[in-house]
Write an enzyme that holds these catalytic residues in place. Sequence first.
Site, PDB file in Angstrom:
ATOM      1  N   GLY A   7       0.857  -1.186   0.000  1.00  0.00           N
ATOM      2  CA  GLY A   7       0.000   0.000   0.000  1.00  0.00           C
ATOM      3  C   GLY A   7       0.892   1.235   0.000  1.00  0.00           C
ATOM      4  O   GLY A   7       1.640   1.454   0.952  1.00  0.00           O
ATOM      5  N   ALA A   8       0.826   1.988  -1.089  1.00  0.00           N
ATOM      6  CA  ALA A   8       1.656   3.198  -1.201  1.00  0.00           C
ATOM      7  C   ALA A   8       0.790   4.445  -1.069  1.00  0.00           C
ATOM      8  O   ALA A   8       1.092   5.481  -1.644  1.00  0.00           O
ATOM      9  CB  ALA A   8       2.412   3.196  -2.528  1.00  0.00           C
ATOM     10  N   GLY A  12       0.882   4.018   3.987  1.00  0.00           N
ATOM     11  CA  GLY A  12       2.010   3.210   3.511  1.00  0.00           C
ATOM     12  C   GLY A  12       3.217   4.059   3.142  1.00  0.00           C
ATOM     13  O   GLY A  12       4.350   3.759   3.542  1.00  0.00           O
ATOM     14  N   ARG A  80     -11.365   5.014   5.265  1.00  0.00           N
ATOM     15  CA  ARG A  80     -12.739   5.430   5.592  1.00  0.00           C
ATOM     16  C   ARG A  80     -13.087   6.773   4.977  1.00  0.00           C
ATOM     17  O   ARG A  80     -12.278   7.680   4.946  1.00  0.00           O
ATOM     18  CB  ARG A  80     -12.893   5.552   7.108  1.00  0.00           C
ATOM     19  N   ARG A  86     -15.435   1.713  10.458  1.00  0.00           N
ATOM     20  CA  ARG A  86     -14.358   0.800  10.073  1.00  0.00           C
ATOM     21  C   ARG A  86     -14.945  -0.537   9.606  1.00  0.00           C
ATOM     22  O   ARG A  86     -14.393  -1.198   8.740  1.00  0.00           O
ATOM     23  CB  ARG A  86     -13.419   0.554  11.262  1.00  0.00           C
ATOM     24  N   THR A 117      -4.186  -2.268   8.007  1.00  0.00           N
ATOM     25  CA  THR A 117      -5.462  -2.095   7.300  1.00  0.00           C
ATOM     26  C   THR A 117      -6.632  -2.313   8.251  1.00  0.00           C
ATOM     27  O   THR A 117      -6.632  -3.247   9.047  1.00  0.00           O
ATOM     28  CB  THR A 117      -5.545  -3.110   6.135  1.00  0.00           C
ATOM     29  N   HIS A 173      -9.812  -1.987  17.855  1.00  0.00           N
ATOM     30  CA  HIS A 173      -9.534  -0.646  17.326  1.00  0.00           C
ATOM     31  C   HIS A 173     -10.844  -0.112  16.759  1.00  0.00           C
ATOM     32  O   HIS A 173     -11.200  -0.363  15.628  1.00  0.00           O
ATOM     33  CB  HIS A 173      -8.483  -0.758  16.222  1.00  0.00           C
TER      34      HIS A 173
HETATM   35  N1  APR Z   1      -2.767  -4.311  -3.468  1.00  0.00           N
HETATM   36  C1  APR Z   1      -1.916  -3.290  -3.203  1.00  0.00           C
HETATM   37  N2  APR Z   1      -2.330  -2.041  -2.926  1.00  0.00           N
HETATM   38  C2  APR Z   1      -3.650  -1.825  -2.919  1.00  0.00           C
HETATM   39  C3  APR Z   1      -4.595  -2.837  -3.172  1.00  0.00           C
HETATM   40  C4  APR Z   1      -4.102  -4.129  -3.462  1.00  0.00           C
HETATM   41  N3  APR Z   1      -4.921  -5.148  -3.720  1.00  0.00           N
HETATM   42  N4  APR Z   1      -5.833  -2.288  -3.083  1.00  0.00           N
HETATM   43  C5  APR Z   1      -5.678  -1.006  -2.767  1.00  0.00           C
HETATM   44  N5  APR Z   1      -4.366  -0.712  -2.674  1.00  0.00           N
HETATM   45  C6  APR Z   1      -3.725   0.571  -2.370  1.00  0.00           C
HETATM   46  C7  APR Z   1      -4.406   1.744  -3.028  1.00  0.00           C
HETATM   47  O1  APR Z   1      -4.061   1.828  -4.403  1.00  0.00           O
HETATM   48  C8  APR Z   1      -3.871   2.904  -2.210  1.00  0.00           C
HETATM   49  O2  APR Z   1      -2.706   3.475  -2.773  1.00  0.00           O
HETATM   50  O3  APR Z   1      -3.808   0.862  -0.970  1.00  0.00           O
HETATM   51  C9  APR Z   1      -3.536   2.261  -0.843  1.00  0.00           C
HETATM   52  C10 APR Z   1      -4.356   2.814   0.280  1.00  0.00           C
HETATM   53  O4  APR Z   1      -3.976   4.137   0.452  1.00  0.00           O
HETATM   54  P1  APR Z   1      -4.988   5.284   0.915  1.00  0.00           P
HETATM   55  O5  APR Z   1      -6.231   5.208   0.119  1.00  0.00           O
HETATM   56  O6  APR Z   1      -4.195   6.556   0.932  1.00  0.00           O
HETATM   57  O7  APR Z   1      -5.388   4.854   2.395  1.00  0.00           O
HETATM   58  P2  APR Z   1      -4.546   5.086   3.724  1.00  0.00           P
HETATM   59  O8  APR Z   1      -4.942   6.366   4.340  1.00  0.00           O
HETATM   60  O9  APR Z   1      -3.115   4.834   3.441  1.00  0.00           O
HETATM   61  O10 APR Z   1      -5.140   3.921   4.653  1.00  0.00           O
HETATM   62  C11 APR Z   1      -4.850   2.563   4.354  1.00  0.00           C
HETATM   63  O11 APR Z   1      -4.782   1.970   6.675  1.00  0.00           O
HETATM   64  O12 APR Z   1      -5.308   3.165   8.586  1.00  0.00           O
HETATM   65  C12 APR Z   1      -5.765   2.231   7.648  1.00  0.00           C
HETATM   66  O13 APR Z   1      -8.152   2.615   7.602  1.00  0.00           O
HETATM   67  C13 APR Z   1      -6.963   2.737   6.884  1.00  0.00           C
HETATM   68  O14 APR Z   1      -7.501   0.597   5.969  1.00  0.00           O
HETATM   69  C14 APR Z   1      -6.927   1.851   5.675  1.00  0.00           C
HETATM   70  C15 APR Z   1      -5.427   1.682   5.445  1.00  0.00           C
END
Ligand code: APR
Length: 305
Positions: A7-8, A12, A80, A86, A117, A173
Site C-alpha cells: 500500500g503506497a 504506507g 474510511r 471501520r 489495514t 480498534h
Molecule cells: N494491493 C496493493 N495495494 C492496494 C490494493 C491491493 N490489492 N488495493 C488497494 N491498494 C492501495 C491503493 O491503491 C492505495 O494506494 O492501498 C492504498 C491505500 O492508500 P490510501 O487510500 O491513501 O489509504 P490510507 O490512508 O493509506 O489507509 C490505508 O490503513 O489506517 C488504515 O483505515 C486505513 O484501511 C486503511 C489503510
Amino acid sequence: MKITVIGAGNVGATCAQRIAEGDLGDVVLVDIVEGLPQGKALDLLEAAPVMGHSRSVVGANGYDETTGSDVVVMTAGLARKPGMSRDDLQKMNAEIVEGAITEAHRRSPGAIFVMVTNPLDIMCEVAYRVVGGDPSRVFGMAGVLDSARFRAFIALELGVAMEDVQAMVLGGHGDTMVPLPRFSTVSGISIVHLLPAERIEALAQRTRDGGAEIVGLLKTGSAYYAPAAATFQMVEAVVRDKKRILPVAARLSGQYGIDGQYLGVPAKLGAGGIEEIIELPLTDGELAELRRSAEHVRAGVEALG
Ligand code: APR
C-alpha cells in the site's frame, strides 16, 4: 533488514518514509496503481542524500521484489470516508488483505507481518488465516495509535510535556476500545490522581472518536501521520529487538479469558515478534469492557464466514 510496505497510499508511503529515514532497513513499496509506488519510492530515494541515509527504496506493482523480506507491513486497502465505520470497510478490505498477504507470504515465509489495514483486528485474523503457524508473527497496530491519541489529549489537558505521558488503550480498534486511566500516567503518576473523573472520561471519549475526528476534518481520507509513527515504533521494536512493552493487536489464547481471536493487549515486542503477552490485573468493570470489545471483534470475524 528488508521491509516491505504494501500500500503506497497515505499510511504506507508515510511508513516507508519513516522506516527508510529511521534507518531501519531497505524498503520495498507495493501498490496496485501503476507508477504510484515507483514514483513515491524514487521521491523518497531522492530525499536520502539530504536526510543522510543510504537505504534502498524500491517501488513495485507485484511481489517478486519483496522476496526474502524480514518484515511486511500491510496498509493496502480502502480508507474510511466520512460517515463510514471501520466495519463498513470489512468485506472490501478482507479480499485485498487475503490476496496481498498470500502473495507476500509465498515469497517471505519467515517474515513478521504487521497489520494496519482496517478494521484492524479482523484484518489480523484474515492475515493469520493465510500465514498460519505461530501467531506471534502476525499482529496489528492499533493500541500504539490509540494510546498516542490518549497521551496527546492528556498532555494538552494538563499542560505537561507529551513525552512524560504514558497511556494504555486496550481492546479492539474502534468504538469499543478500552482506555485504561488507572494504567495511564504522567511520569509514573496515574492520571486518576491528577484529573477529575469526568475530564478523564471526556479525554477517553475523544480518544475513541480520534479516528473519526480526523476523517471529519480531512473529508477525503483518514489519519496517517500518527498511524505511520505508531507502525514505525512497532517495526523498530522488531528490527532492533527492543523488547518494548506496547499495546498490540495479538491473537489471544486464553489471556483475559479470551481465546482464538485478536484483541489489543500489552505485549513485549522484539525480534521474534510478540515475545510475551502481559495480563494486567483489571477490575471487573475494565474486564467487562474488554470482553465487550472482544465480542464486537468476534462478531466481525464471524461475519467473514
Ligand atoms: N494491493 C496493493 N495495494 C492496494 C490494493 C491491493 N490489492 N488495493 C488497494 N491498494 C492501495 C491503493 O491503491 C492505495 O494506494 O492501498 C492504498 C491505500 O492508500 P490510501 O487510500 O491513501 O489509504 P490510507 O490512508 O493509506 O489507509 C490505508 O490503513 O489506517 C488504515 O483505515 C486505513 O484501511 C486503511 C489503510
